[in-house]
Design a protein around this motif. Sequence first.
Motif, short mmCIF file in Angstrom:
data_model
loop_
_atom_site.label_atom_id
_atom_site.label_comp_id
_atom_site.label_asym_id
_atom_site.label_seq_id
_atom_site.Cartn_x
_atom_site.Cartn_y
_atom_site.Cartn_z
N VAL A 43 -24.93 -31.51 13.73
CA VAL A 43 -26.08 -32.52 13.84
C VAL A 43 -27.19 -32.34 14.44
O VAL A 43 -28.24 -32.75 13.93
N VAL A 44 -27.41 -31.55 15.27
CA VAL A 44 -28.62 -31.10 15.85
C VAL A 44 -29.54 -30.44 14.65
O VAL A 44 -30.56 -30.53 14.49
N ARG A 45 -28.78 -29.53 14.12
CA ARG A 45 -29.44 -28.65 12.83
C ARG A 45 -29.88 -29.76 11.87
O ARG A 45 -31.05 -29.64 11.27
N ALA A 46 -29.06 -30.71 11.35
CA ALA A 46 -29.54 -31.57 10.42
C ALA A 46 -30.76 -32.55 10.79
O ALA A 46 -31.63 -32.66 10.08
N GLY A 76 -33.61 -30.25 10.77
CA GLY A 76 -33.95 -29.52 9.53
C GLY A 76 -35.13 -30.21 8.60
O GLY A 76 -35.69 -29.53 8.11
N GLN A 77 -35.18 -31.64 8.80
CA GLN A 77 -36.07 -32.19 8.06
C GLN A 77 -36.87 -33.10 9.19
O GLN A 77 -36.60 -34.11 9.38
N ARG A 78 -37.72 -32.47 9.89
CA ARG A 78 -38.13 -33.24 11.13
C ARG A 78 -39.01 -34.29 10.73
O ARG A 78 -39.20 -35.26 11.50
N ARG A 79 -39.75 -34.41 9.45
CA ARG A 79 -40.56 -35.46 9.07
C ARG A 79 -40.02 -36.60 8.70
O ARG A 79 -40.35 -37.60 8.31
N LYS A 80 -38.64 -36.25 8.56
CA LYS A 80 -37.71 -37.67 7.84
C LYS A 80 -37.27 -38.33 9.14
O LYS A 80 -37.29 -37.89 10.20
N THR A 81 -36.89 -39.85 8.83
CA THR A 81 -36.25 -40.36 9.96
C THR A 81 -34.82 -39.68 10.12
O THR A 81 -34.34 -39.15 9.51
N LEU A 82 -34.31 -40.07 11.22
CA LEU A 82 -33.10 -39.49 11.91
C LEU A 82 -32.09 -39.88 10.90
O LEU A 82 -31.34 -38.71 10.25
N ALA A 83 -31.96 -40.98 10.27
CA ALA A 83 -31.15 -41.32 9.25
C ALA A 83 -30.97 -40.53 8.03
O ALA A 83 -30.15 -40.08 7.45
N ASN A 84 -32.18 -40.38 7.45
CA ASN A 84 -32.48 -39.75 6.35
C ASN A 84 -32.39 -38.17 6.55
O ASN A 84 -31.45 -37.35 5.80
N ALA A 85 -32.50 -37.59 7.56
CA ALA A 85 -32.23 -36.21 7.80
C ALA A 85 -30.87 -36.03 7.87
O ALA A 85 -30.47 -35.16 7.44
N LEU A 86 -30.25 -36.73 8.41
CA LEU A 86 -28.73 -36.57 8.68
C LEU A 86 -27.97 -36.89 7.24
O LEU A 86 -27.26 -36.16 6.99
N GLY A 107 -39.49 -35.11 22.14
CA GLY A 107 -40.65 -35.80 21.57
C GLY A 107 -41.88 -34.72 21.75
O GLY A 107 -42.88 -34.98 21.29
N SER A 108 -41.45 -33.54 22.25
CA SER A 108 -42.66 -32.48 22.12
C SER A 108 -42.63 -31.64 20.83
O SER A 108 -41.48 -31.48 20.09
N LYS A 109 -43.57 -31.09 20.20
CA LYS A 109 -43.68 -30.65 19.17
C LYS A 109 -42.99 -29.26 19.23
O LYS A 109 -42.38 -28.69 18.07
N ASP A 110 -42.73 -28.67 20.54
CA ASP A 110 -41.83 -27.35 20.58
C ASP A 110 -40.32 -27.69 20.67
O ASP A 110 -39.52 -26.88 20.50
N TYR A 111 -39.97 -29.00 20.79
CA TYR A 111 -38.56 -29.38 20.94
C TYR A 111 -37.74 -29.08 19.49
O TYR A 111 -38.19 -29.55 18.54
N GLY A 112 -36.63 -28.16 19.76
CA GLY A 112 -36.02 -27.78 18.28
C GLY A 112 -34.75 -27.47 18.63
O GLY A 112 -33.99 -27.59 19.69
N SER A 113 -33.94 -27.25 17.43
CA SER A 113 -32.54 -26.65 17.89
C SER A 113 -32.31 -25.62 19.09
O SER A 113 -31.40 -25.66 19.88
#
Length: 285
Positions: free
Chosen positions: A228-231, A234-244, A168-174
């Motif tokens: 899955v994590v990378r996907a 990969g597109q942080r602004r999309k919903t999870l379903a769309n990013a996957l 949930g934080s802006k720094d959270y990523g792969s």
Amino acid sequence: MAANEVIHPNIASREATLRILKAFGLHASKRLGQNFLIDPGIVNGIVRAAGIIEGDRVLEIGPGIGTLTQGLLEAGAHVTAVELDKKLPTVLAETLKGYERFTLVPGDILKVDIPAIMGEGPFKVVANLPYYITTPILMTLLERRLSITDMVTMVQKEVADRMRARPGSKDYGSLSVAVQYYTEVEKVLAVPPRSFLPAPEVDSAVVACRVRMAPAVAVQDEKLFFRVVRAAFGQRRKTLANALKGGGFQPETVVNALAKAEIDPKRRGETLSLEEFARLSDELA
Ligand code: SAM
């Protein structure tokens, strides 16, 4: 001056570093991320955070002119150091002369065969990392499943924040997921630019990663988990379903897996905990 300083003068100071660079006609290379430590308090802090005891085996990345190496050797470690800069072996032969537990491996840390140079048994990684390749180095060390017990590294403050970031934080990523999947991570020291020569443009931090006996969450297929994590990121602004879907997963499979894992498809990837990523990747498996 302590008796030992007569034999091995301390490298960790502005004066000593300038003297050594001048004596060898060297300039710190920006391209190779050379910012030499000149603060003995920070060198000691790193050695303490690594919990070095007599006989510990340490892989150091980028020994530079030997500043941190000297601290590790004085604490009783056997140090194998990988250094890319071809000009530095001559310098290290002089600055670390007389230390018997030091082995230099010229080369690129991303290319050397680490198990071959470290041999059998567990070891620690201790380094003031070259910032231009921090993430590839950390990922290589983590993913190769080497016999590492602890990784104590100097990184840019911003990278330290990413390594420790919570969902949930802006720094959270792969990087956060990978580091926290394999290790327990703790920020040990905040380090200002003046602790280095030349001073970098960014703040730094020492981070200690204690490698877990087993990963933080159990997954059926580790490769898929990281895909899955990378996907998801990969597109942080999309919903999870769309990013996957954007990450190459079939739309129908994604919808079913999210439902079975009880994860709202409208959430964004950056809000998922490690447990949720694990549940989702197991359903996609
Ligand atoms: N350990 C020294 C210190 O604390 O003062 C130097 C640290 S300096 C930030 C990073 C070091 O990594 C430099 O000596 C640089 O030449 C070396 N280096 C850069 N890229 C490297 C690579 N791919 N493999 C191994 N060493 C590398």
